[in-house]
Design a protein around this motif. Structure first.
Motif, PDB file in Angstrom:
ATOM      1  N   VAL A  36     -90.201  14.372   3.602  1.00 41.40           N
ATOM      2  CA  VAL A  36     -88.797  14.060   3.903  1.00 41.40           C
ATOM      3  C   VAL A  36     -88.786  13.046   5.044  1.00 41.40           C
ATOM      4  O   VAL A  36     -89.340  13.301   6.120  1.00 41.40           O
ATOM      5  CB  VAL A  36     -88.015  15.339   4.293  1.00 41.40           C
ATOM      6  CG1 VAL A  36     -86.603  14.985   4.729  1.00 41.40           C
ATOM      7  CG2 VAL A  36     -88.004  16.328   3.124  1.00 41.40           C
ATOM      8  N   HIS A  37     -88.186  11.880   4.783  1.00 43.96           N
ATOM      9  CA  HIS A  37     -88.188  10.780   5.757  1.00 43.96           C
ATOM     10  C   HIS A  37     -86.869  10.786   6.538  1.00 43.96           C
ATOM     11  O   HIS A  37     -85.785  10.759   5.955  1.00 43.96           O
ATOM     12  CB  HIS A  37     -88.366   9.460   5.004  1.00 43.96           C
ATOM     13  CG  HIS A  37     -88.521   8.255   5.870  1.00 43.96           C
ATOM     14  ND1 HIS A  37     -89.724   7.888   6.439  1.00 43.96           N
ATOM     15  CD2 HIS A  37     -87.622   7.310   6.268  1.00 43.96           C
ATOM     16  CE1 HIS A  37     -89.568   6.770   7.134  1.00 43.96           C
ATOM     17  NE2 HIS A  37     -88.299   6.400   7.057  1.00 43.96           N
ATOM     18  N   VAL A  38     -86.995  10.816   7.865  1.00 50.65           N
ATOM     19  CA  VAL A  38     -85.834  10.980   8.752  1.00 50.65           C
ATOM     20  C   VAL A  38     -85.712   9.731   9.626  1.00 50.65           C
ATOM     21  O   VAL A  38     -86.592   9.449  10.452  1.00 50.65           O
ATOM     22  CB  VAL A  38     -86.026  12.248   9.617  1.00 50.65           C
ATOM     23  CG1 VAL A  38     -84.887  12.401  10.605  1.00 50.65           C
ATOM     24  CG2 VAL A  38     -86.141  13.503   8.733  1.00 50.65           C
ATOM     25  N   ASP A  39     -84.652   8.962   9.444  1.00 47.01           N
ATOM     26  CA  ASP A  39     -84.470   7.681  10.131  1.00 47.01           C
ATOM     27  C   ASP A  39     -83.635   7.839  11.394  1.00 47.01           C
ATOM     28  O   ASP A  39     -82.427   8.056  11.332  1.00 47.01           O
ATOM     29  CB  ASP A  39     -83.788   6.687   9.186  1.00 47.01           C
ATOM     30  CG  ASP A  39     -84.755   6.143   8.150  1.00 47.01           C
ATOM     31  OD1 ASP A  39     -85.834   5.661   8.545  1.00 47.01           O
ATOM     32  OD2 ASP A  39     -84.435   6.211   6.946  1.00 47.01           O
ATOM     33  N   VAL A  40     -84.291   7.680  12.534  1.00 48.57           N
ATOM     34  CA  VAL A  40     -83.617   7.814  13.827  1.00 48.57           C
ATOM     35  C   VAL A  40     -83.316   6.413  14.369  1.00 48.57           C
ATOM     36  O   VAL A  40     -84.236   5.616  14.583  1.00 48.57           O
ATOM     37  CB  VAL A  40     -84.510   8.593  14.820  1.00 48.57           C
ATOM     38  CG1 VAL A  40     -83.896   8.596  16.212  1.00 48.57           C
ATOM     39  CG2 VAL A  40     -84.751  10.016  14.322  1.00 48.57           C
ATOM     40  N   VAL A  69     -90.731  11.488  10.719  1.00 45.32           N
ATOM     41  CA  VAL A  69     -89.637  10.968  11.551  1.00 45.32           C
ATOM     42  C   VAL A  69     -89.937   9.529  11.977  1.00 45.32           C
ATOM     43  O   VAL A  69     -90.952   9.260  12.634  1.00 45.32           O
ATOM     44  CB  VAL A  69     -89.408  11.880  12.788  1.00 45.32           C
ATOM     45  CG1 VAL A  69     -88.303  11.308  13.670  1.00 45.32           C
ATOM     46  CG2 VAL A  69     -89.070  13.307  12.349  1.00 45.32           C
ATOM     47  N   HIS A  70     -89.052   8.629  11.588  1.00 41.13           N
ATOM     48  CA  HIS A  70     -89.192   7.191  11.836  1.00 41.13           C
ATOM     49  C   HIS A  70     -88.244   6.805  12.966  1.00 41.13           C
ATOM     50  O   HIS A  70     -87.023   6.764  12.762  1.00 41.13           O
ATOM     51  CB  HIS A  70     -88.845   6.459  10.524  1.00 41.13           C
ATOM     52  CG  HIS A  70     -88.871   4.964  10.624  1.00 41.13           C
ATOM     53  ND1 HIS A  70     -88.326   4.149   9.638  1.00 41.13           N
ATOM     54  CD2 HIS A  70     -89.356   4.116  11.570  1.00 41.13           C
ATOM     55  CE1 HIS A  70     -88.484   2.889   9.968  1.00 41.13           C
ATOM     56  NE2 HIS A  70     -89.099   2.828  11.143  1.00 41.13           N
ATOM     57  N   LEU A  71     -88.822   6.524  14.125  1.00 42.57           N
ATOM     58  CA  LEU A  71     -88.008   6.159  15.282  1.00 42.57           C
ATOM     59  C   LEU A  71     -87.734   4.666  15.291  1.00 42.57           C
ATOM     60  O   LEU A  71     -88.667   3.861  15.404  1.00 42.57           O
ATOM     61  CB  LEU A  71     -88.725   6.537  16.582  1.00 42.57           C
ATOM     62  CG  LEU A  71     -89.035   8.008  16.828  1.00 42.57           C
ATOM     63  CD1 LEU A  71     -89.713   8.172  18.193  1.00 42.57           C
ATOM     64  CD2 LEU A  71     -87.776   8.872  16.748  1.00 42.57           C
ATOM     65  N   MET A  72     -86.466   4.306  15.212  1.00 45.27           N
ATOM     66  CA  MET A  72     -86.058   2.908  15.409  1.00 45.27           C
ATOM     67  C   MET A  72     -85.273   2.883  16.705  1.00 45.27           C
ATOM     68  O   MET A  72     -84.048   2.699  16.725  1.00 45.27           O
ATOM     69  CB  MET A  72     -85.236   2.435  14.198  1.00 45.27           C
ATOM     70  CG  MET A  72     -86.112   2.188  12.975  1.00 45.27           C
ATOM     71  SD  MET A  72     -85.196   2.247  11.433  1.00 45.27           S
ATOM     72  CE  MET A  72     -85.236   4.011  11.128  1.00 45.27           C
ATOM     73  N   ILE A  73     -86.010   3.163  17.784  1.00 44.03           N
ATOM     74  CA  ILE A  73     -85.409   3.295  19.110  1.00 44.03           C
ATOM     75  C   ILE A  73     -86.307   2.631  20.135  1.00 44.03           C
ATOM     76  O   ILE A  73     -87.501   2.465  19.927  1.00 44.03           O
ATOM     77  CB  ILE A  73     -85.214   4.783  19.512  1.00 44.03           C
ATOM     78  CG1 ILE A  73     -86.561   5.510  19.761  1.00 44.03           C
ATOM     79  CG2 ILE A  73     -84.426   5.545  18.437  1.00 44.03           C
ATOM     80  CD1 ILE A  73     -86.426   6.908  20.353  1.00 44.03           C
ATOM     81  N   ILE A 175     -94.481   2.461   2.925  1.00 45.16           N
ATOM     82  CA  ILE A 175     -93.593   1.310   2.703  1.00 45.16           C
ATOM     83  C   ILE A 175     -92.159   1.795   2.832  1.00 45.16           C
ATOM     84  O   ILE A 175     -91.788   2.818   2.259  1.00 45.16           O
ATOM     85  CB  ILE A 175     -93.810   0.706   1.299  1.00 45.16           C
ATOM     86  CG1 ILE A 175     -95.281   0.383   1.060  1.00 45.16           C
ATOM     87  CG2 ILE A 175     -92.911  -0.529   1.110  1.00 45.16           C
ATOM     88  CD1 ILE A 175     -95.916  -0.554   2.056  1.00 45.16           C
ATOM     89  N   ASP A 176     -91.362   1.037   3.580  1.00 49.45           N
ATOM     90  CA  ASP A 176     -90.003   1.488   3.872  1.00 49.45           C
ATOM     91  C   ASP A 176     -89.013   0.344   3.693  1.00 49.45           C
ATOM     92  O   ASP A 176     -89.049  -0.638   4.444  1.00 49.45           O
ATOM     93  CB  ASP A 176     -89.964   2.028   5.309  1.00 49.45           C
ATOM     94  CG  ASP A 176     -88.671   2.755   5.614  1.00 49.45           C
ATOM     95  OD1 ASP A 176     -87.815   2.865   4.727  1.00 49.45           O
ATOM     96  OD2 ASP A 176     -88.537   3.219   6.765  1.00 49.45           O
ATOM     97  N   GLY A 177     -88.140   0.496   2.684  1.00 51.70           N
ATOM     98  CA  GLY A 177     -87.059  -0.470   2.482  1.00 51.70           C
ATOM     99  C   GLY A 177     -87.074  -1.091   1.109  1.00 51.70           C
ATOM    100  O   GLY A 177     -88.049  -1.741   0.713  1.00 51.70           O
TER     101      GLY A 177
HETATM  102 ZN    ZN Z   1     -87.315   4.613   7.651  1.00 51.57          ZN
END
Ligand code: ZN
Ligand code: DX5
Length: 229
Positions: A36-40, A69-73, A175-177
């Motif tokens: 489960v991919h979680v976009d922060v 958990v994918h941190l975009m922070i 791979i994401d997107g």
């Molecule tokens: Zn992501």
């Protein structure tokens, strides 16, 4: 969490019903999601804002597979312990998020999680060369991060290069997107093993109609597997 390079589908709950995360997570797992991919997102590193540690902690009891958990922070380091406490299995930080990704990856592992490093489309593969021994996962962005449902950007060369750089090391390429049944074979054929998919998994389905999630997951998986020898 054992390591293997078989194709894994990681639905991004960024495309789920935000008022119903618990049931959405249960539905995608029942329908075959591997992770489960979680976009922060923080509204600063990326132009969008999602959720933080308390929400991720609330997702945890629903996730029976792997919480990715994918941190975009930015900054990342002050929040690492909070995501460990929230129960993240894998915590991924962007190499563009600060000058000390090496320290960040060490700190993620020291907090008991698997460490991931993500690269924006404009960032070359070589940027992570000296980080690979500290990484369990490299995430190649195939959109500019911030939103679901964007058009796939071809990063096949970068994926191939990373696959070569990684060699026998137990490091996933994620791979994401813009991953869907059309683009999945390209990335899987280049060496990716974890495919994040948001809109391609959730489109047309709901917790009342979860079979569609299952069909969507299998469509991405089957397409990817045709490209893996
Ligand atoms: Zn992501
Ligand atoms: C993009 C996020 C992705 C996104 C993928 O910033 O990191 O995980 O949700 O969504 P799709 O599959 O719709 O491109």
């Amino acid at each position: 969490m054992s390591f293997d390079r078989t194709i894994k589908i990681a639905p991004s709950i960024l495309s789920a019903d935000f008022a119903n995360f618990g049931q959405e997570i249960q539905a995608i797992e029942a329908q075959g999601a591997d992770w489960v991919h979680v976009d922060v997102m923080d509204g600063h590193f990326v132009p969008n804002l999602t959720f933080g540690p308390p929400a991720v902690k609330a997702f945890r009891p629903h996730v029976k597979t792997v919480m990715d958990v994918h941190l975009m922070i930015t900054p990342v380091d002050p929040y690492i312990q909070a995501y460990a406490d929230a129960g993240a299995d894998i915590l991924t930080a962007h190499v563009e998020a600060g000058p000390h990704t090496h320290r960040t990856l060490q700190a993620i592992r020291a907090a008991g999680m698997k460490a991931g490093v993500a690269l924006n489309p404009g960032t070359p593969a070589e940027t992570v060369e000296h980080l690979l021994d500290l990484a369990d996962l490299v995430c190649v962005m195939t959109v500019n991060p911030g939103f679901g449902g964007q058009k796939f950007i071809d990063m096949t060369d970068k994926i191939r290069k990373l696959r070569q750089m990684i060699g026998d090391r137990p490091i996933h390429i994620e791979i994401d997107g813009g991953v869907d049944p059309q683009t999945a074979p390209l990335v899987a054929g280049a060496g990716a093993d974890v495919l994040v998919a948001g809109s391609a998994v959730f489109k047309g389905g709901s917790v009342q109609n979860p079979d569609v999630y299952g069909e969507n997951i299998e469509a991405v998986r089957a397409a990817a597997e045709t490209a893996v020898s």
